[in-house]
Write a protein that holds these residues in place. Sequence first.
Motif, PDB file in Angstrom:
ATOM      1  N   ASP A 124      11.636  52.781  49.589  1.00  0.00           N
ATOM      2  CA  ASP A 124      12.429  53.704  48.782  1.00  0.00           C
ATOM      3  C   ASP A 124      12.353  53.323  47.294  1.00  0.00           C
ATOM      4  OD1 ASP A 124      14.392  55.170  47.528  1.00  0.00           O
ATOM      5  OD2 ASP A 124      15.827  54.982  49.175  1.00  0.00           O
ATOM      6  N   ASP A 125      11.847  54.230  46.478  1.00  0.00           N
ATOM      7  CA  ASP A 125      11.664  53.947  45.043  1.00  0.00           C
ATOM      8  C   ASP A 125      12.966  53.678  44.293  1.00  0.00           C
ATOM      9  OD1 ASP A 125       8.994  54.163  45.254  1.00  0.00           O
ATOM     10  OD2 ASP A 125       8.857  56.193  44.400  1.00  0.00           O
ATOM     11  N   ASP A 126      14.092  54.100  44.871  1.00  0.00           N
ATOM     12  CA  ASP A 126      15.375  53.839  44.204  1.00  0.00           C
ATOM     13  C   ASP A 126      15.815  52.391  44.376  1.00  0.00           C
ATOM     14  OD1 ASP A 126      15.642  56.297  43.119  1.00  0.00           O
ATOM     15  OD2 ASP A 126      17.181  57.012  44.499  1.00  0.00           O
ATOM     16  N   GLY A 127      15.179  51.666  45.295  1.00  0.00           N
ATOM     17  CA  GLY A 127      15.495  50.263  45.500  1.00  0.00           C
ATOM     18  C   GLY A 127      16.868  50.063  46.115  1.00  0.00           C
ATOM     19  N   GLY A 128      17.346  48.826  46.080  1.00  0.00           N
ATOM     20  CA  GLY A 128      18.647  48.549  46.681  1.00  0.00           C
ATOM     21  C   GLY A 128      19.109  47.142  46.394  1.00  0.00           C
ATOM     22  N   LEU A 129      20.323  46.876  46.822  1.00  0.00           N
ATOM     23  CA  LEU A 129      20.928  45.571  46.544  1.00  0.00           C
ATOM     24  C   LEU A 129      21.867  45.170  47.663  1.00  0.00           C
ATOM     25  CD1 LEU A 129      23.999  46.048  44.282  1.00  0.00           C
ATOM     26  CD2 LEU A 129      22.471  47.961  44.667  1.00  0.00           C
ATOM     27  N   LEU A 130      22.047  43.859  47.812  1.00  0.00           N
ATOM     28  CA  LEU A 130      23.082  43.386  48.716  1.00  0.00           C
ATOM     29  C   LEU A 130      24.418  43.590  48.019  1.00  0.00           C
ATOM     30  CD1 LEU A 130      21.671  40.017  50.104  1.00  0.00           C
ATOM     31  CD2 LEU A 130      21.706  42.246  51.236  1.00  0.00           C
ATOM     32  N   ALA A 131      25.425  43.957  48.792  1.00  0.00           N
ATOM     33  CA  ALA A 131      26.732  44.236  48.211  1.00  0.00           C
ATOM     34  C   ALA A 131      27.799  44.050  49.273  1.00  0.00           C
ATOM     35  CB  ALA A 131      26.759  45.667  47.673  1.00  0.00           C
ATOM     36  N   ALA A 132      29.050  43.920  48.838  1.00  0.00           N
ATOM     37  CA  ALA A 132      30.151  43.750  49.783  1.00  0.00           C
ATOM     38  C   ALA A 132      31.322  44.625  49.341  1.00  0.00           C
ATOM     39  CB  ALA A 132      30.573  42.283  49.823  1.00  0.00           C
ATOM     40  N   PRO A 133      31.950  45.316  50.299  1.00  0.00           N
ATOM     41  CA  PRO A 133      33.087  46.164  49.929  1.00  0.00           C
ATOM     42  C   PRO A 133      34.215  45.308  49.336  1.00  0.00           C
ATOM     43  CG  PRO A 133      32.444  46.533  52.223  1.00  0.00           C
ATOM     44  CD  PRO A 133      31.695  45.336  51.744  1.00  0.00           C
ATOM     45  N   VAL A 134      34.893  45.850  48.332  1.00  0.00           N
ATOM     46  CA  VAL A 134      36.026  45.173  47.709  1.00  0.00           C
ATOM     47  C   VAL A 134      37.174  45.092  48.713  1.00  0.00           C
ATOM     48  CG1 VAL A 134      37.858  45.690  46.022  1.00  0.00           C
ATOM     49  CG2 VAL A 134      35.452  45.730  45.319  1.00  0.00           C
ATOM     50  N   ARG A 135      37.856  43.931  48.751  1.00  0.00           N
ATOM     51  CA  ARG A 135      38.962  43.765  49.708  1.00  0.00           C
ATOM     52  C   ARG A 135      40.317  43.801  49.040  1.00  0.00           C
ATOM     53  NH1 ARG A 135      37.072  38.291  52.690  1.00  0.00           N
ATOM     54  NH2 ARG A 135      35.126  39.079  53.515  1.00  0.00           N
ATOM     55  N   ASP A 136      40.369  43.284  47.820  1.00  0.00           N
ATOM     56  CA  ASP A 136      41.663  43.184  47.142  1.00  0.00           C
ATOM     57  C   ASP A 136      42.032  44.519  46.505  1.00  0.00           C
ATOM     58  OD1 ASP A 136      41.900  40.361  47.603  1.00  0.00           O
ATOM     59  OD2 ASP A 136      40.399  40.071  46.035  1.00  0.00           O
ATOM     60  N   THR A 137      43.310  44.674  46.212  1.00  0.00           N
ATOM     61  CA  THR A 137      43.745  45.835  45.439  1.00  0.00           C
ATOM     62  C   THR A 137      43.284  45.633  44.001  1.00  0.00           C
ATOM     63  OG1 THR A 137      45.630  46.116  46.891  1.00  0.00           O
ATOM     64  CG2 THR A 137      45.782  47.160  44.735  1.00  0.00           C
ATOM     65  N   MET A 138      42.748  46.678  43.409  1.00  0.00           N
ATOM     66  CA  MET A 138      42.127  46.564  42.091  1.00  0.00           C
ATOM     67  C   MET A 138      43.025  47.149  41.001  1.00  0.00           C
ATOM     68  SD  MET A 138      39.348  45.178  43.161  1.00  0.00           S
ATOM     69  CE  MET A 138      38.234  45.176  41.774  1.00  0.00           C
ATOM     70  N   LYS A 139      43.238  46.396  39.930  1.00  0.00           N
ATOM     71  CA  LYS A 139      44.076  46.860  38.816  1.00  0.00           C
ATOM     72  C   LYS A 139      43.242  47.047  37.563  1.00  0.00           C
ATOM     73  CE  LYS A 139      47.867  46.086  41.242  1.00  0.00           C
ATOM     74  NZ  LYS A 139      48.548  47.219  41.895  1.00  0.00           N
ATOM     75  N   ARG A 140      43.476  48.135  36.840  1.00  0.00           N
ATOM     76  CA  ARG A 140      42.917  48.300  35.498  1.00  0.00           C
ATOM     77  C   ARG A 140      43.978  47.805  34.529  1.00  0.00           C
ATOM     78  NH1 ARG A 140      38.483  48.475  33.024  1.00  0.00           N
ATOM     79  NH2 ARG A 140      37.645  49.935  34.569  1.00  0.00           N
ATOM     80  N   ALA A 141      43.612  46.822  33.680  1.00  0.00           N
ATOM     81  CA  ALA A 141      44.595  46.245  32.759  1.00  0.00           C
ATOM     82  C   ALA A 141      44.643  47.025  31.448  1.00  0.00           C
ATOM     83  CB  ALA A 141      44.231  44.795  32.471  1.00  0.00           C
ATOM     84  N   SER A 142      45.789  47.061  30.839  1.00  0.00           N
ATOM     85  CA  SER A 142      45.865  47.557  29.465  1.00  0.00           C
ATOM     86  C   SER A 142      45.629  46.348  28.547  1.00  0.00           C
ATOM     87  CB  SER A 142      47.212  48.226  29.216  1.00  0.00           C
ATOM     88  OG  SER A 142      48.237  47.325  29.559  1.00  0.00           O
ATOM     89  N   PRO A 143      45.312  46.579  27.260  1.00  0.00           N
ATOM     90  CA  PRO A 143      44.942  45.465  26.388  1.00  0.00           C
ATOM     91  C   PRO A 143      46.029  44.397  26.262  1.00  0.00           C
ATOM     92  CG  PRO A 143      44.403  47.568  25.355  1.00  0.00           C
ATOM     93  CD  PRO A 143      45.182  47.885  26.590  1.00  0.00           C
ATOM     94  N   ASP A 144      47.289  44.750  26.531  1.00  0.00           N
ATOM     95  CA  ASP A 144      48.371  43.760  26.392  1.00  0.00           C
ATOM     96  C   ASP A 144      48.533  42.893  27.648  1.00  0.00           C
ATOM     97  OD1 ASP A 144      49.363  45.631  28.132  1.00  0.00           O
ATOM     98  OD2 ASP A 144      51.112  46.190  26.926  1.00  0.00           O
ATOM     99  N   GLY A 145      47.648  43.055  28.619  1.00  0.00           N
ATOM    100  CA  GLY A 145      47.695  42.192  29.795  1.00  0.00           C
ATOM    101  C   GLY A 145      48.639  42.668  30.879  1.00  0.00           C
TER     102      GLY A 145
END
Length: 228
Positions: A124-145
């Motif tokens: 496949d010309d698009d290639g690929g990578l090893l990867a693992a699904p995220v397990r933890d809850t993910m937060k987007r931080a604001s600049p003030d932390g």
Amino acid sequence: PSLVAIVPAAGVGSRMEADRPKQYLTLDGRFILDITIEKLLSCALVSQVIVAVSADDPYFSQLSMANHPKVLRVDGGVERADSVLNGLNKALALGAQWALVHDAARPCLLVDDIERLLEQVAADDDGGLLAAPVRDTMKRASPDGFVDHTVNREGLWHALTPQLFPTKSLQRNVAAALAASIPVTDEASAMEWAGHHPKLVIGNDTNIKVTRPADLKLAGFYLQHEDN
Ligand code: C5P
């Protein structure tokens, strides 16, 4: 050769707080980079391992794999992607159709993982990578932390290495992305930027990147308990 491995190993490893770059720390008396190179060479389809190392690196020559006939050294660059690009130029010069890029600092890679990636990406010309699904809850931080919002983790993955792509296309896209100042923290990002959709192939959780001091102990544990 139709498949070569490229190992970016020119980082300084500042997060490790050690006296030398993390790829030259030892686990059970062996340099991490030696272990990583041996793992890649244990896959019979890998014809050469191209290692990108800083020009003034005093440690590489101490590796037991330094003079292995299948190991080639090229100079590293300012960023990981520059190091990879130097490796890709060498791979093209060798005529390698496919490039398997793997971090020096991931010695716990299993040959199983390489084989699964090769099988599932196939031609496949698009290639690929090893990867693992995220397990933890993910937060987007604001600049003030503080938390700005929670990111839905459904469909979020950690990108691991190795990553497998056609050499020519990866070389062209990494070079172009760097020229356009696009952040290229892995090979897939350069391919995505050029419009490709690399395949996510589930990788083993033990394939950690030795980054901080605690990772070294964990990597040692995983290596001792490997059964292949
Ligand atoms: O710093 P980071 O953990 O992202 O590094 C990932 C890999 O890239 C490491 O194996 C490191 O040695 C390599 N690297 C490199 N050239 C750089 C920076 C990092 O080959 N300029």
